[in-house]
Design an enzyme around this catalytic site. Sequence first.
Site, PDB file in Angstrom:
ATOM      1  N   GLY A 121       0.826  -1.211   0.000  1.00 41.74           N
ATOM      2  CA  GLY A 121       0.000   0.000   0.000  1.00 41.74           C
ATOM      3  C   GLY A 121       0.855   1.254   0.000  1.00 41.74           C
TER       4      GLY A 121
ATOM      5  CG  HIS B  10       3.100   3.753  17.573  1.00 42.09           C
ATOM      6  ND1 HIS B  10       3.786   4.930  17.375  1.00 42.09           N
ATOM      7  CD2 HIS B  10       2.269   3.653  16.507  1.00 42.09           C
ATOM      8  CE1 HIS B  10       3.380   5.495  16.257  1.00 42.09           C
ATOM      9  NE2 HIS B  10       2.465   4.743  15.714  1.00 42.09           N
TER      10      HIS B  10
ATOM     11  CG  ASN C 208      -0.475   1.456  13.958  1.00 42.49           C
ATOM     12  OD1 ASN C 208       0.337   1.291  14.850  1.00 42.49           O
ATOM     13  ND2 ASN C 208      -0.520   2.564  13.226  1.00 42.49           N
TER      14      ASN C 208
ATOM     15  N   GLY D 131       4.259   0.595   1.849  1.00 44.17           N
ATOM     16  CA  GLY D 131       4.983  -0.440   1.109  1.00 44.17           C
ATOM     17  C   GLY D 131       5.589   0.109  -0.185  1.00 44.17           C
TER      18      GLY D 131
ATOM     19  CG  ASP E 132      -1.103  -5.753  -1.228  1.00 46.42           C
ATOM     20  OD1 ASP E 132      -0.708  -4.802  -0.528  1.00 46.42           O
ATOM     21  OD2 ASP E 132      -2.312  -6.145  -1.232  1.00 46.42           O
TER      22      ASP E 132
HETATM   23  P1  A3D Z   1      -2.430   0.869   3.143  1.00 42.86           P
HETATM   24  O1  A3D Z   1      -2.084   1.831   2.088  1.00 42.86           O
HETATM   25  O2  A3D Z   1      -3.873   0.560   3.398  1.00 42.86           O
HETATM   26  O3  A3D Z   1      -1.664  -0.511   2.812  1.00 42.86           O
HETATM   27  C1  A3D Z   1      -1.911  -1.699   3.486  1.00 42.86           C
HETATM   28  C2  A3D Z   1      -1.780  -2.817   2.459  1.00 42.86           C
HETATM   29  O4  A3D Z   1      -1.933  -4.077   3.132  1.00 42.86           O
HETATM   30  C3  A3D Z   1      -2.850  -2.780   1.350  1.00 42.86           C
HETATM   31  O5  A3D Z   1      -2.235  -2.678   0.075  1.00 42.86           O
HETATM   32  C4  A3D Z   1      -3.581  -4.111   1.519  1.00 42.86           C
HETATM   33  O6  A3D Z   1      -3.994  -4.683   0.279  1.00 42.86           O
HETATM   34  C5  A3D Z   1      -2.514  -4.948   2.183  1.00 42.86           C
HETATM   35  N1  A3D Z   1      -3.039  -6.147   2.832  1.00 42.86           N
HETATM   36  C6  A3D Z   1      -4.244  -6.329   3.434  1.00 42.86           C
HETATM   37  N2  A3D Z   1      -4.355  -7.591   3.864  1.00 42.86           N
HETATM   38  C7  A3D Z   1      -3.200  -8.221   3.530  1.00 42.86           C
HETATM   39  C8  A3D Z   1      -2.726  -9.538   3.717  1.00 42.86           C
HETATM   40  N3  A3D Z   1      -3.460 -10.460   4.325  1.00 42.86           N
HETATM   41  N4  A3D Z   1      -1.499  -9.812   3.240  1.00 42.86           N
HETATM   42  C9  A3D Z   1      -0.742  -8.904   2.627  1.00 42.86           C
HETATM   43  N5  A3D Z   1      -1.147  -7.634   2.427  1.00 42.86           N
HETATM   44  C10 A3D Z   1      -2.362  -7.305   2.876  1.00 42.86           C
HETATM   45  O7  A3D Z   1      -1.819   1.299   4.541  1.00 42.86           O
HETATM   46  P2  A3D Z   1      -0.433   2.057   4.837  1.00 42.86           P
HETATM   47  O8  A3D Z   1       0.618   1.475   3.963  1.00 42.86           O
HETATM   48  O9  A3D Z   1      -0.672   3.517   4.838  1.00 42.86           O
HETATM   49  O10 A3D Z   1      -0.221   1.606   6.358  1.00 42.86           O
HETATM   50  C11 A3D Z   1       0.073   0.263   6.663  1.00 42.86           C
HETATM   51  C12 A3D Z   1      -0.023  -0.002   8.151  1.00 42.86           C
HETATM   52  O11 A3D Z   1       0.975   0.778   8.839  1.00 42.86           O
HETATM   53  C13 A3D Z   1      -1.351   0.355   8.816  1.00 42.86           C
HETATM   54  O12 A3D Z   1      -1.689  -0.651   9.745  1.00 42.86           O
HETATM   55  C14 A3D Z   1      -1.049   1.661   9.517  1.00 42.86           C
HETATM   56  O13 A3D Z   1      -1.920   1.878  10.622  1.00 42.86           O
HETATM   57  C15 A3D Z   1       0.358   1.427   9.958  1.00 42.86           C
HETATM   58  N6  A3D Z   1       1.160   2.626  10.283  1.00 42.86           N
HETATM   59  C16 A3D Z   1       2.041   2.523  11.305  1.00 42.86           C
HETATM   60  C17 A3D Z   1       2.837   3.601  11.654  1.00 42.86           C
HETATM   61  C18 A3D Z   1       3.822   3.469  12.777  1.00 42.86           C
HETATM   62  O14 A3D Z   1       4.631   4.341  12.963  1.00 42.86           O
HETATM   63  C19 A3D Z   1       3.790   2.294  13.630  1.00 42.86           C
HETATM   64  C20 A3D Z   1       2.721   4.808  10.956  1.00 42.86           C
HETATM   65  C21 A3D Z   1       1.816   4.885   9.913  1.00 42.86           C
HETATM   66  C22 A3D Z   1       1.029   3.777   9.588  1.00 42.86           C
END
Ligand code: A3D
Length: 321
Positions: A12, A176, A121, A15, A34
């Site tokens: 996403g 966090h 998260n 990533g 993904d």
């Molecule tokens: P997003 O752009 O939604 O990407 C998440 C990806 O995960 C999507 O492409 C989905 O298709 C994929 N996905 C869903 N289920 C699966 C699976 N079973 N196997 C493999 N891939 C899957 O989100 P993002 O990239 O913006 O954020 C990702 C995560 O990081 C979220 O949980 C956020 O809350 C977290 N996050 C953490 C921080 C920290 O500092 C800890 C900061 C910002 C975001």
Amino acid sequence: MARKKIALIGGGQIGGVLAQLIAQKELGDVVLFDIVEDMPQGKTLDIAEASRVDGFDVKLKGTNDYKDIAGSDLVIVTAGLPRKPGMSRDDLLTTNAKIMKSVAEGVRDNAPNAIVIIISNPLDAMVTLFQKVSGFDHAKVIGQAGVLDSSRFSTFIAWELGLSVKDINAMVLGGHGDTMVPLVRYANVNGIPVMEMLERKYGDAAKAKEVMDAMVERTKMAGGEVVKLLKTGSAFYSPASSAIMMAEAIMKGENRLMPTCAYLKGEFGVDGYYVGVPAVLGENGVEKIIELSLNEEEQAAMDKSISAVKNLVADMERLGF
Ligand code: A3D
């Protein structure tokens, strides 16, 4: 020397930026996984097509098949959903725990020797679950949160003092969440305490404290501040950069000290939980945890944060994970 291989689970927002940064820094070959068909293939193709312009030479592969992550030295996990309107914290915890369980199984079965950095998260719970399901060595499963929270804190300090952020050193420990612990006493500008700089600027200790309190509060709420502005999704550039700093320390065996969500075995009075603490990251993952001496106020804040992490993990266990 054989080229390193880095697998990114979740293609996403974060990533995609991770894949681009790894390529630009030539940290290793990239596999972007993904469950969404074609999307990781599209992103890696797009990044690869910038290689001539950016001048990097690594292999990039997008995939929906865990077999492609075989032989990875490092895995960074961002798979998971953000909270949607109407979704409770428990709903999110259940959804992301299900995802994390499947990710841990996929990584365990296909890249058993990898070191793993989790970003998904709720962070502290997701790191705990990944380690439990994979059975990987605790030192090889860590979470990214503190590097980002500390970078945010440093940024606000730099803006306030009108100085380059390059000279600011500040650390945020704990879980966090809202209870994270920005360490004011240790924050410094090339060794000079930030509080001293603020007192000099304002000529008034009370005013300096007020300004620092506001920066601490903004740091704790910084994730939400970005979410509010973006309208959809959460921060992704800075979380990706933060994980890359950890990845680089591990891939290059740098032994760098940074706040890491790491497994504690008695340090800071905690046994058997993942909490954000200063850790040395090197070729084996967590090489060492550095126990700081905390004063009464800092220890109380840390204790509060640790009990929030314990509650989160208990919630996850109550939900059956
Ligand atoms: P997003 O752009 O939604 O990407 C998440 C990806 O995960 C999507 O492409 C989905 O298709 C994929 N996905 C869903 N289920 C699966 C699976 N079973 N196997 C493999 N891939 C899957 O989100 P993002 O990239 O913006 O954020 C990702 C995560 O990081 C979220 O949980 C956020 O809350 C977290 N996050 C953490 C921080 C920290 O500092 C800890 C900061 C910002 C975001």
